[in-house]
Design an enzyme around this catalytic site. Structure first.
Site, PDB file in Angstrom:
ATOM      1  N   GLU A 200       0.854  -1.195   0.000  1.00  0.00           N
ATOM      2  CA  GLU A 200       0.000   0.000   0.000  1.00  0.00           C
ATOM      3  C   GLU A 200       0.883   1.236   0.000  1.00  0.00           C
ATOM      4  O   GLU A 200       2.030   1.194   0.458  1.00  0.00           O
ATOM      5  CB  GLU A 200      -0.880   0.034   1.265  1.00  0.00           C
ATOM      6  CG  GLU A 200      -1.993  -0.983   1.299  1.00  0.00           C
ATOM      7  CD  GLU A 200      -2.777  -0.929   2.609  1.00  0.00           C
ATOM      8  OE1 GLU A 200      -2.434  -0.127   3.504  1.00  0.00           O
ATOM      9  OE2 GLU A 200      -3.733  -1.705   2.736  1.00  0.00           O
ATOM     10  N   ARG A 292     -15.864  -9.750  14.718  1.00  0.00           N
ATOM     11  CA  ARG A 292     -16.112 -10.167  16.108  1.00  0.00           C
ATOM     12  C   ARG A 292     -16.548  -8.964  16.937  1.00  0.00           C
ATOM     13  O   ARG A 292     -16.488  -7.824  16.476  1.00  0.00           O
ATOM     14  CB  ARG A 292     -14.811 -10.696  16.706  1.00  0.00           C
ATOM     15  CG  ARG A 292     -13.727  -9.623  16.710  1.00  0.00           C
ATOM     16  CD  ARG A 292     -12.516  -9.936  17.551  1.00  0.00           C
ATOM     17  NE  ARG A 292     -11.664  -8.762  17.712  1.00  0.00           N
ATOM     18  CZ  ARG A 292     -10.736  -8.374  16.857  1.00  0.00           C
ATOM     19  NH1 ARG A 292     -10.522  -9.053  15.760  1.00  0.00           N
ATOM     20  NH2 ARG A 292     -10.034  -7.279  17.083  1.00  0.00           N
TER      21      ARG A 292
END
Ligand code: MV4
Length: 510
Positions: A200, A292
């Site tokens: 990136e 989660r």
């Protein structure tokens, strides 16, 4: 609603889930390893079952053992908490096979959105902004150099299987690329058994801001605002807050809608968090999705007045979300400190051991999610997080004032805690202003290490020192001597660092 839920976790989050079960009239079943027999989650649960030796590979990470407990105890659902098996699609699958409900997303949603490169593909497909770079793993260092020239240095190499900053290297220029490639790849191989890397553009001083989403099984999604998580040390969050002091209503809406597009595209259900990096111009870039419940969920609960764990259970039970996006209101400000058994004066060295005595802060706007009690021993086999101290206020100033006040009240002896770190952060001008970014804490700690007396004047230091000696003597006279083994060489600095805590706990001497 379920009748009986197995909590496949330990510590403060297992306690948190027991509490949600209680409020819903659901039986809570704890599991515990050999060293967790006397842990708080076991004591608070309705039933508890042993699942093996201390190492988590032989207990909390063994899917068959969790499923066996669920079956033999007659449970209809499993809550994984965070960590351990929470993002393991194999547990979600095993639940389906056993006819037990997994309180979380489906295995396939976890796989699609949990993989960093797969999630980057989805983000591009739905038009959520991603950091410029590759969507797929890079073949070798030569190809990496070619891509880096295209997107321009600085760049960052990241492990496809990554997490916790492992297998990640920022690269300032082409001359540094080859060795960064080797280091990142071998670190990724060692940590994850997968050496693949992607690239990136490297963002300077970004903020880490994440969006909480909820999705039910009826196609209804909402976002519950953001959490600012820029205060981190070595890729571990230290303080989180909601809302972000950097947020604007427009940015929140844009990030919230991007997060929901991603969740929708991955057929996501239950609670999830979409992480973004945000630059100084308020451009935001999708980073990854956590499939989660997160450690820092309480700050969202405090500003939304919602109970995320109960909502997770309602969603898993097939109930529709009980509100629309327009009904979600953010009220006030919440800050969370992650309390650890570690020594901030000794490089944050873990400090498990027996808690001889402790006093918990309370009063207006204070919430403590803990998994400890006096007389309990913090095991050294697991992450030594003691719990989370959360302060809510009508605005950020009040939340900070309440946090400072609660930190003064907090006291634990027998172990080291990182409470003094929070006092220092809450006293800093940068934090006060909200001028924080991802490497801020590392810079702050580095700058502090260079100053002689961080607590101010010499007089105060001496008074603190004297108080510390008195408190130490008092403390050893109170205890059974189990903690009196401190050597003279290290005692002085320990006395000093413990002084305020010890003082708070003193009783008048006759
Ligand atoms: C970055 C970045 C700058 N640019 N990606 C660190 C952990 C992982 N989740 C992503 N991380 C970063 N990714 C680009 N393109 C800086 C970091 C980063 C960071 C991110 C969030 C919180 C703390 C951090 C500390 C150092 C670096």
């Amino acid at each position: 609603m379920f009748k009986k839920v197995v909590i496949a976790n330990r510590g403060e989050i297992a306690v948190r889930i027991v509490r949600a079960c209680r409020e819903l009239g659901v039986q809570a079943v704890a599991v515990y390893s050999d060293v967790d027999r006397a842990s708080l989650h076991v004591r608070l649960a309705d039933e508890a079952y042993p699942i093996g030796p201390a190492p988590s590979r032989e207990s909390y990470l063994v899917i068959e053992k969790i499923i066996d407990v669920a079956r033999s105890a007659g449970c209809d659902a499993i809550h994984p908490g965070y960590g351990f098996l929470a993002e393991n699609p194999a547990l979600a699958r095993a639940c389906v096979d056993a006819g037990i409900t997994f309180i979380g997303p489906s295995a396939s949603a976890m796989e699609q959105l949990g993989s960093k490169t797969a999630a980057r593909h989805i983000a591009r497909d739905v038009g959520a902004p991603t950091v410029p770079g590759t969507l797929d793993p890079i073949e070798n260092a030569d190809e990496a150099a070619k891509i880096a020239r295209e997107i321009d240095f600085p760049v960052i190499l990241k492990a496809v299987a990554g997490g916790g900053g492992k297998g990640m290297r920022s690269v300032a220029s082409e001359s540094a690329l080859a060795s960064a490639w080797r280091d990142a790849a071998s670190e990724a191989q060692n940590a994850f058994g997968d050496a693949r890397l992607y690239m990136e553009k490297y963002l300077e001083r970004p903020r880490h801001i994440e969006i909480q989403v909820l999705a039910d099984h009826h196609g209804h999604l909402v976002y519950l605002g953001e959490r600012e998580c820029s205060v981190q040390r070595r890729h571990q969050k230290v303080i989180e807050e909601a809302p972000s002091p950097f947020m604007t209503p427009e940015l929140r809406k844009a990030m919230g809608e991007a997060a929901m597009k991603l969740a929708r595209a991955g057929n996501y259900t239950n609670a999830g968090t979409v992480e973004f990096l945000v630059d100084a111009q308020r451009n935001f870039y999708f980073l990854e999705m956590n499939t989660r419940l997160q450690v820092e969920h309480p700050v969202t609960e405090m500003v939304t007045s919602l109970d995320l764990v109960k909502l997770q259970m309602r969603i898993a039970a097939g109930e529709p979300l009980p509100f629309q996006q327009e009904e979600i209101e953010l009220r006030g400000h919440a800050i969370e400190c992650r309390m650890y058994a570690e020594d901030p004066d000794n490089n944050f060295f873990p400090s498990p051991g027996k808690i001889l005595d402790c006093r918990v802060p309370a009063g207006p706007g204070i919430r403590l999610d803990e998994g400890i009690y006096a007389g309990w021993t913090v095991p050294n086999e697991y992450d030594p997080m003691l719990g989370k101290l959360i302060a809510w206020g009508g605005d950020r100033r009040e939340a900070m004032a309440r946090m400072r006040r609660a930190l003064e009240e907090y006291y634990a002896s027998g172990i080291k805690t990182n409470v003094s770190l929070f006092r220092r952060i809450l006293a800093s001008a940068d934090f006060e202003k909200g001028a924080i970014y991802t490497r801020w804490l590392d810079d702050f700690l580095g700058a502090e290490a260079g100053t002689e007396s961080r607590d101010g004047g010499e007089q105060e230091a001496q008074a603190e020192h004297a108080a510390a000696i008195a408190a130490f003597l008092w403390h050893t006279s109170q205890s059974d001597g189990a903690n009196a083994s401190t050597t003279t060489a290290t005692a002085e600095s320990q006395w000093k660092s413990e002084s305020r805590r010890e003082q708070v706990n003193r009783e008048p001497q006759q």
